[in-house]
Design an enzyme around this catalytic site. Structure first.
Site, PDB file in Angstrom:
ATOM      1  N   ILE A   1      29.230  10.400   6.101  1.00  0.00           N
ATOM      2  CA  ILE A   1      30.292  11.390   6.304  1.00  0.00           C
ATOM      3  C   ILE A   1      30.056  12.177   7.593  1.00  0.00           C
ATOM      4  O   ILE A   1      31.004  12.492   8.320  1.00  0.00           O
ATOM      5  CB  ILE A   1      30.360  12.358   5.109  1.00  0.00           C
ATOM      6  CG1 ILE A   1      30.572  11.597   3.799  1.00  0.00           C
ATOM      7  CG2 ILE A   1      31.475  13.385   5.302  1.00  0.00           C
ATOM      8  CD1 ILE A   1      30.249  12.415   2.565  1.00  0.00           C
TER       9      ILE A   1
ATOM     10  N   CYS B   1      24.008   5.304   0.462  1.00  0.00           N
ATOM     11  CA  CYS B   1      24.916   4.165   0.322  1.00  0.00           C
ATOM     12  C   CYS B   1      24.276   2.889   0.867  1.00  0.00           C
ATOM     13  O   CYS B   1      24.630   1.786   0.431  1.00  0.00           O
ATOM     14  CB  CYS B   1      26.266   4.438   0.979  1.00  0.00           C
ATOM     15  SG  CYS B   1      26.222   5.028   2.652  1.00  0.00           S
TER      16      CYS B   1
ATOM     17  N   TYR C   1      30.091   5.270   0.463  1.00  0.00           N
ATOM     18  CA  TYR C   1      29.704   6.237   1.483  1.00  0.00           C
ATOM     19  C   TYR C   1      28.847   7.341   0.878  1.00  0.00           C
ATOM     20  O   TYR C   1      28.812   7.545  -0.340  1.00  0.00           O
ATOM     21  CB  TYR C   1      30.945   6.841   2.153  1.00  0.00           C
ATOM     22  CG  TYR C   1      31.775   7.730   1.253  1.00  0.00           C
ATOM     23  CD1 TYR C   1      31.515   9.091   1.163  1.00  0.00           C
ATOM     24  CD2 TYR C   1      32.814   7.207   0.481  1.00  0.00           C
ATOM     25  CE1 TYR C   1      32.275   9.911   0.337  1.00  0.00           C
ATOM     26  CE2 TYR C   1      33.580   8.015  -0.338  1.00  0.00           C
ATOM     27  CZ  TYR C   1      33.303   9.373  -0.407  1.00  0.00           C
ATOM     28  OH  TYR C   1      34.050  10.180  -1.230  1.00  0.00           O
ATOM     29  N   CYS C   2      28.139   8.059   1.761  1.00  0.00           N
ATOM     30  CA  CYS C   2      27.322   9.196   1.356  1.00  0.00           C
ATOM     31  C   CYS C   2      27.223  10.150   2.550  1.00  0.00           C
ATOM     32  O   CYS C   2      27.937   9.989   3.534  1.00  0.00           O
ATOM     33  CB  CYS C   2      25.940   8.746   0.880  1.00  0.00           C
ATOM     34  SG  CYS C   2      25.012   7.821   2.124  1.00  0.00           S
ATOM     35  N   THR C   3      26.345  11.124   2.488  1.00  0.00           N
ATOM     36  CA  THR C   3      26.293  12.156   3.519  1.00  0.00           C
ATOM     37  C   THR C   3      25.916  11.601   4.891  1.00  0.00           C
ATOM     38  O   THR C   3      26.625  11.782   5.871  1.00  0.00           O
ATOM     39  CB  THR C   3      25.312  13.269   3.125  1.00  0.00           C
ATOM     40  OG1 THR C   3      25.656  13.765   1.832  1.00  0.00           O
ATOM     41  CG2 THR C   3      25.350  14.415   4.135  1.00  0.00           C
TER      42      THR C   3
END
Length: 314
Positions: A217, A195, A188-190
């Site tokens: 996120i 990702c 995952y990433c922002t």
């Protein structure tokens, strides 16, 4: 095509609409698209940063609802960007100083040739299904963001590579033999872009069961109720809000303008904190000459505030 007028809005307050967006696509005319895109943003009072490259577009912009709608409509009118998706949040004040449209080699810099999420990518996981995946004992959860981002928030049980830049991520994967210990990898990433590229890299490296959080996120914090959430802390964002929390409400973090590290209210109480000059994270690694230079810049910022202006170095 997503209609911004009917897209559900996060339940947060703020005069300005913030749109985070990216889209991987073959975009050979990206350089000639820069000037028209800059013009549309300027005409509509939209500010932020958009990156253009042969592989697509990435960035975050802010403005009035009508201004953001106009820019998104212009982007989606381009055949290469017709399927572009975006995520919305709100800000109480304009979170950007200016509008920048930049040409790049990559819209998110990994530094590995021939990684194309349009050809190979991991399995998308909706926010509502994310908790089940990362709670599975057969899953390794990896945060693909950088260390200053993970410092203020992370998913429960996630592995933090502690990278300084995304360029370090491929070598971390190659050297981290423990990633082969479990059959599933969840990343995952922002907002989803890092990702997405990271899962493409993982697939190229021979990992089979690779998953990533759709919308990142930000989408998780928007859609998953706080009482059900496995997110711990706040999410760093690349604008003057610094962080957001559940429901995409503005967080309590501020930014050290000397080192760009996010600061908690407790950090502000440190004797090493001087606004615009130093903080607990950078005091020991900056020289007295550095701090004096930052101090002079801070004086100019404060003078600009007294004149009712906004200093571009703030």
């Amino acid at each position: 095509m997503t209609d911004i007028s009917t897209t559900p809005r996060p339940q947060t307050h703020g005069q300005f609409l913030v749109a985070a967006l990216y889209h991987f696509a073959s975009f050979p005319r990206f350089a000639e698209f820069r000037a028209p895109l800059q013009a549309v943003c300027d005409e509509n009072g939209v500010k932020g940063t958009l990156l253009l490259a042969h592989e697509g577009i990435n960035g975050t912009i802010a403005g009035t609802d009508a201004g953001i709608a106009a820019v998104l409509a212009f982007l989606r009118a381009q055949p290469e960007l017709a399927a572009l998706e975006h995520k919305e949040s709100r800000a109480s004040s304009m979170p950007f100083l200016r509008m920048k449209v930049r040409l790049k080699k990559e819209i998110v810099t990994m530094g590995v040739e021939n990684i194309d999420p349009n050809k190979i990518v991991g399995t998308y996981v909706d926010p509502k299904d994310w908790n089940a995946l990362i709670s599975d004992p057969d899953t390794i959860v990896i945060d693909t963001r950088n260390d200053y981002e993970t410092a203020i928030g992370i998913f429960k049980g996630a592995v933090d590579p502690q990278t300084k830049t995304f360029r370090e991520f491929p070598d971390w994967v190659r050297n981290h033999t423990g990633l082969h210990n479990k059959p599933k990898i969840a990343m995952y990433c922002t907002g989803g872009i890092r990702c997405e590229k990271a899962t493409a890299f993982m697939k190229e490296q021979g990992f089979d069961d690779v998953y990533h959080l759709k919308g990142g996120i930000l989408k998780y914090l928007e859609e998953v109720p706080q009482e059900e959430s496995l997110w711990e802390g706040a999410c760093f964002v690349f604008d003057e809000r610094v962080s957001v929390t559940h429901g995409l409400k503005e967080g309590e973090h501020t930014l050290c303008h000397a080192c760009r590290q996010p600061l908690t209210p407790a950090d502000l109480a440190s004797p090493h904190h001087e606004e615009g000059v130093s903080c607990i994270h950078c005091y020991e690694i900056r020289t007295d000459e550095d701090r004096e230079r930052y101090r002079q810049r801070q004086k100019q910022i404060e003078l600009a505030k007294k004149r009712g202006e906004r200093h571009l170095g703030s």
